[in-house]
Design a protein around this motif. Structure first.
Motif, PDB file in Angstrom:
ATOM      1  N   PHE A   1       0.857  -1.187   0.000  1.00 50.33           N
ATOM      2  CA  PHE A   1       0.000   0.000   0.000  1.00 50.33           C
ATOM      3  C   PHE A   1       0.892   1.235   0.000  1.00 50.33           C
ATOM      4  CE2 PHE A   1      -3.076  -3.104   1.056  1.00 50.33           C
ATOM      5  CZ  PHE A   1      -4.336  -2.559   0.837  1.00 50.33           C
ATOM      6  N   VAL A   2       0.493   2.253  -0.755  1.00 52.88           N
ATOM      7  CA  VAL A   2       1.303   3.462  -0.858  1.00 52.88           C
ATOM      8  C   VAL A   2       0.469   4.679  -0.474  1.00 52.88           C
ATOM      9  CG1 VAL A   2       2.794   2.519  -2.652  1.00 52.88           C
ATOM     10  CG2 VAL A   2       0.708   3.723  -3.298  1.00 52.88           C
ATOM     11  N   PRO A   3       1.094   5.705   0.096  1.00 47.28           N
ATOM     12  CA  PRO A   3       0.345   6.914   0.446  1.00 47.28           C
ATOM     13  C   PRO A   3      -0.093   7.681  -0.796  1.00 47.28           C
ATOM     14  CG  PRO A   3       2.685   7.220   0.865  1.00 47.28           C
ATOM     15  CD  PRO A   3       2.507   5.782   0.502  1.00 47.28           C
ATOM     16  N   VAL A   4      -1.271   8.286  -0.706  1.00 46.86           N
ATOM     17  CA  VAL A   4      -1.808   9.108  -1.801  1.00 46.86           C
ATOM     18  C   VAL A   4      -1.924  10.534  -1.284  1.00 46.86           C
ATOM     19  CG1 VAL A   4      -3.752   9.489  -3.360  1.00 46.86           C
ATOM     20  CG2 VAL A   4      -3.087   7.154  -2.730  1.00 46.86           C
ATOM     21  N   HIS A   5      -1.346  11.481  -2.006  1.00 51.63           N
ATOM     22  CA  HIS A   5      -1.287  12.862  -1.526  1.00 51.63           C
ATOM     23  C   HIS A   5      -2.271  13.790  -2.230  1.00 51.63           C
ATOM     24  CE1 HIS A   5       2.177  11.777   0.852  1.00 51.63           C
ATOM     25  NE2 HIS A   5       2.777  11.294  -0.232  1.00 51.63           N
ATOM     26  N   SER A   6      -3.070  13.265  -3.162  1.00 49.18           N
ATOM     27  CA  SER A   6      -4.066  14.113  -3.822  1.00 49.18           C
ATOM     28  C   SER A   6      -5.190  14.456  -2.839  1.00 49.18           C
ATOM     29  CB  SER A   6      -4.637  13.401  -5.044  1.00 49.18           C
ATOM     30  OG  SER A   6      -5.243  12.180  -4.674  1.00 49.18           O
ATOM     31  N   ASP A   7      -5.818  15.599  -3.071  1.00 48.37           N
ATOM     32  CA  ASP A   7      -6.852  16.093  -2.168  1.00 48.37           C
ATOM     33  C   ASP A   7      -8.155  15.317  -2.384  1.00 48.37           C
ATOM     34  OD1 ASP A   7      -8.399  17.493  -0.425  1.00 48.37           O
ATOM     35  OD2 ASP A   7      -8.438  19.355  -1.578  1.00 48.37           O
ATOM     36  N   ALA A   8      -8.647  14.666  -1.311  1.00 47.13           N
ATOM     37  CA  ALA A   8      -9.906  13.923  -1.393  1.00 47.13           C
ATOM     38  C   ALA A   8     -10.831  14.318  -0.247  1.00 47.13           C
ATOM     39  CB  ALA A   8      -9.630  12.427  -1.360  1.00 47.13           C
ATOM     40  N   GLN A   9     -10.698  15.563   0.241  1.00 48.19           N
ATOM     41  CA  GLN A   9     -11.459  15.965   1.423  1.00 48.19           C
ATOM     42  C   GLN A   9     -12.959  16.074   1.166  1.00 48.19           C
ATOM     43  OE1 GLN A   9     -10.210  16.042   4.537  1.00 48.19           O
ATOM     44  NE2 GLN A   9      -8.461  15.175   3.412  1.00 48.19           N
ATOM     45  N   VAL A  10     -13.355  16.420  -0.060  1.00 44.29           N
ATOM     46  CA  VAL A  10     -14.797  16.508  -0.350  1.00 44.29           C
ATOM     47  C   VAL A  10     -15.442  15.123  -0.237  1.00 44.29           C
ATOM     48  CG1 VAL A  10     -16.522  17.054  -2.100  1.00 44.29           C
ATOM     49  CG2 VAL A  10     -14.539  18.549  -1.793  1.00 44.29           C
ATOM     50  N   ILE A  11     -14.831  14.141  -0.874  1.00 45.11           N
ATOM     51  CA  ILE A  11     -15.342  12.774  -0.794  1.00 45.11           C
ATOM     52  C   ILE A  11     -15.295  12.274   0.645  1.00 45.11           C
ATOM     53  CG2 ILE A  11     -14.960  10.410  -1.547  1.00 45.11           C
ATOM     54  CD1 ILE A  11     -16.115  12.218  -3.687  1.00 45.11           C
ATOM     55  N   TRP A  12     -14.198  12.590   1.336  1.00 46.55           N
ATOM     56  CA  TRP A  12     -14.062  12.159   2.723  1.00 46.55           C
ATOM     57  C   TRP A  12     -15.186  12.727   3.593  1.00 46.55           C
ATOM     58  CZ3 TRP A  12     -13.101   9.113   6.417  1.00 46.55           C
ATOM     59  CH2 TRP A  12     -12.978   9.566   7.733  1.00 46.55           C
TER      60      TRP A  12
END
Length: 272
Positions: free
Chosen positions: A220-231
């Motif tokens: 598993f690798v970290p993802v740094h794209s912004d996903a705050q709306v979905i979150w």
């Protein structure tokens, strides 16, 4: 017609109770319910041998059924349930809610293995613990839970949501090894700790660790794209389940993608 079934005692063998669903029993009179055959070993015995039945007439068209007593040897309660409400007061056996497609099934107690297995819809809520393979696939089948919601207030065993394809699973307590193994899609939220190999070979889907999260494996690798709306949309939906999920909208979440060992595009969401 509404019925309340209270156990007279525990059977000597395990009982296949797949016939005990609200829509089927509410269409019967009390006398017909008492004569309903239930498999017991190589024989079938009338339901009245194991249950006292209290019935009342009602104008409500929605099927409603209540079970009371020691039900740990009754397997398949609510199997294939498509509508109505089934209230169970006591521990139940294996395969509760197996193949559900609709309706509401509440268990005020614990459940055995395969709870919500192959579930396609509806609401299954268990106040106590569930054993292994909840919300998973039937033996020999390729798909596990395909819809609906499974809510567990206690702990869950190993292989929770194995091969899960759709729906929501939320567990307030701890879970065993191989959480969401071979997951295809859907959402799993955990309030407690989990065992080894979480997300093993998952291809898609989401695991939310509202409590103590394990260390992500090397695949598993970290993802740094912004996903705050979905979150935020997901967090608000889970918050209605209470417990540790209630505070999720006030927290940001780190995101990990995998399982890359199977070219998976699933994700872990770890609130901070």
């Amino acid at each position: 017609m509404r019925h309340t079934l209270a156990t007279r005692g525990a059977p000597s063998l395990r009982m296949a109770a797949h016939a005990i669903v609200p829509a089927a029993l509410c269409a019967l009179t009390r006398e017909e319910v008492l004569r309903l055959p239930l498999p017991h070993g190589r024989e079938s015995v009338p339901l009245g041998e194991w249950f006292e039945v209290r019935s009342e007439s009602t104008d409500d068209a929605s099927p409603w059924l209540r079970l009371e007593g020691e039900l740990a040897r009754f397997d398949g309660l609510g199997a294939g349930m498509a509508e109505g409400v089934l209230e169970v007061h006591g521990a139940v056996g294996h395969s509760v809610g197996i193949g559900m497609t609709g309706g509401t099934l509440r268990v005020h107690g614990s459940a055995g293995v395969l709870a919500g297995c192959a579930m396609g819809g509806g609401w299954l809520e268990i106040d106590g613990d569930v054993d292994d393979f909840a919300a998973s696939a039937l033996p020999g089948e390729m798909e596990g839970m395909r819809g609906g919601t499974l809510l567990v207030h206690g702990r869950a065993g190993a292989r929770l949501a194995d091969r899960m394809r759709r729906g929501t699973v939320a567990v307030h307590g701890d879970v065993g090894d191989f959480l969401a193994s071979r997951m295809v899609a859907g959402t799993v939220a955990i309030g407690g700790r989990c065992g080894a190999h979480a997300g093993w070979a998952m291809r898609r889907g989401t695991i939310v660790f509202a409590g103590e999260a394990p260390a992500p494996p090397a695949t598993f690798v970290p993802v740094h794209s912004d996903a705050q709306v979905i979150w935020q949309l997901l967090a608000r939906d889970l918050a209605r389940l209470g417990g540790r999920f209630e505070g999720l909208p006030r927290r940001a979440a780190a995101r990990w993608a995998g399982d890359l060992a199977v070219q998976g595009k699933g994700e872990w969401l770890v609130p901070r």
